[in-house]
Design an enzyme around this catalytic site. Sequence first.
Site, short mmCIF file in Angstrom:
data_model
loop_
_atom_site.label_atom_id
_atom_site.label_comp_id
_atom_site.label_asym_id
_atom_site.label_seq_id
_atom_site.Cartn_x
_atom_site.Cartn_y
_atom_site.Cartn_z
N ASN A 113 24.34 48.62 -8.54
CA ASN A 113 25.33 48.51 -7.44
C ASN A 113 26.75 48.54 -7.98
O ASN A 113 27.55 47.63 -7.74
CB ASN A 113 25.08 47.25 -6.60
N LYS A 164 15.97 50.01 -7.62
CA LYS A 164 16.40 48.77 -6.97
C LYS A 164 16.53 48.99 -5.47
O LYS A 164 17.31 49.82 -5.00
CB LYS A 164 17.75 48.33 -7.55
N ASP A 320 20.63 36.98 -13.13
CA ASP A 320 21.42 37.62 -12.07
C ASP A 320 22.91 37.44 -12.35
O ASP A 320 23.68 37.08 -11.45
CB ASP A 320 21.04 37.08 -10.68
N HIS A 324 32.60 38.23 -10.87
CA HIS A 324 33.72 38.65 -10.01
C HIS A 324 34.94 37.90 -10.54
O HIS A 324 34.79 36.94 -11.30
CB HIS A 324 33.47 38.23 -8.56
O1 DOR Z 1 25.07 36.98 -5.57
C1 DOR Z 1 24.85 38.16 -5.73
N1 DOR Z 1 25.74 38.98 -6.33
N2 DOR Z 1 23.71 38.68 -5.26
C2 DOR Z 1 23.48 40.00 -5.25
O2 DOR Z 1 22.45 40.39 -4.80
C3 DOR Z 1 24.52 40.94 -5.72
C4 DOR Z 1 25.37 40.30 -6.72
C5 DOR Z 1 26.57 41.12 -7.07
O3 DOR Z 1 26.42 42.29 -7.42
O4 DOR Z 1 27.68 40.57 -7.08
ZN ZN Z 2 21.70 40.83 -8.66
#
Ligand code: DOR
Ligand code: ZN
Length: 458
Positions: A113, A164, A320, A324
């Site tokens: 993504n 995905k 995960d 950011h």
């Molecule tokens: O918290 C999340 N951040 N969940 C996700 O599924 C995507 C991810 C992101 O890419 O920031």
């Molecule tokens: Zn993720």
Amino acid sequence: MRGTLSLLKSPPNKTGNGQEESTLLLEECRVWTKRGLVSASILIRDGRIASISRHIPKDAHETLRATGLVAFPGMIDAHVHLRDLDLSYKEDFTSGTAAAAAGGFTTVLDMPNTVPPTDSTKRLNEKIEKAHTKILTNVGFHVAAVPDSTQISRMSTLGAYSLKLYLPKPISPLDIQNEKTVLTLLQSSKRSDLRVTVHAEDPCLIRRPDSEEIISFTELSRMRPEEAEVRAVNRVLSLAAKTGCNLHLSHLTLPSSIVAARKYRHATTEVTPHHVLLSEKEIKRKEWKAWMVPPLRSESVRKDLLAMMSKGLVTIVASDHAPHTVQEKSETVAESPPGIPGLETTLPLMLTLVVRRVLSMSLLTQLLSSNPARVFNLPRKGRLDKGFDADIVLVDLKHKSRIRPERFHSKAKYSPFENMHVQGQVRTTIVGGIVVFQDGEIVGKPGSGRIMKRGALG
Ligand code: DOR
Ligand code: ZN
């Protein structure tokens, strides 16, 4: 100090074919092998484990005294958002893999993504091209689920690790509400022998706030109820059963999801440290630092999820890692992007569970190394044994510390685990025989990691 790296003792030898052969000896550690913990030294030759034994001649080119440290197979994180490309201000290939190395991970699988998304062979090739000179650890790539089955087959041939399927909002245009579309996708994945990795939340049950709406992070999290996961998990499992495709269910938050997935022979399951260790009540205090999707759940659900993981009912643990900037996350609640960094907290948190006897050492290495290697087809990884890749993490199990996000190598220097006490410190991370992280410092050069392609031996 335990485990110090000595200088080169002698120049590398030339082998018969004129190539340089280099050896590294990890001296006197305790090694996690298939027989459990054994006291031994590890001889590494040309990036592979040449022997694990008590009696290795001390004539290697380099020697690392590892007295008091435990050698584990390098950890493998199958769920990482390395970002880079247009999102490199959040994280880039070097900062993300530096965070991986600092966290004891020697291989990570990157999520698609990104901007632009990894949704074609062209885009996958561009990512590989950009990454290969910048990475400190091994990196493989997941790709976005797309409707075109030819593209799926090509991305599979190029070495993608999975497709995905992001149910809340497709990464690339895909009519995910349409049963036939999803079924066709699962059939193509089966044909291409490519696992489908699913973010299981049903968008129909998610409420999204208006940008001006005044809400708290607790309210924002509650807009994504448990029912959204229940529905998405059941839907995707029943469609997958019609095709027999391999399914990997990412970051499950509910014990019922694990129970459901275990009934389908071709499903594997993943939990994150945050969902097993933190609950909704943390959101009030930590606000944006505890905002991710799926969100944190109630304390009783969290406890049950942790119990399931500790009993060995879950296939893998993944971070995960979703970085950011602080500004993006903290400016307004309604527009705060979900996600937290996890590469540098996952192993210390899991080791702490081992020290506290919540988790066995054997299960830790399964969840973080041998199972991800098996599920995502990473040959010669996930185990310390002769002939395996020299992807190794040396850990000081006695060392106690607090989580200090300001010291992260990731660009995202925050964490819901800030100040939490942990026991077990990553001292050295070795990738393909090269020391890339040592005593808090990145010592490897960008480009020392390898691009991993599924199906290729590397
Ligand atoms: O918290 C999340 N951040 N969940 C996700 O599924 C995507 C991810 C992101 O890419 O920031
Ligand atoms: Zn993720």
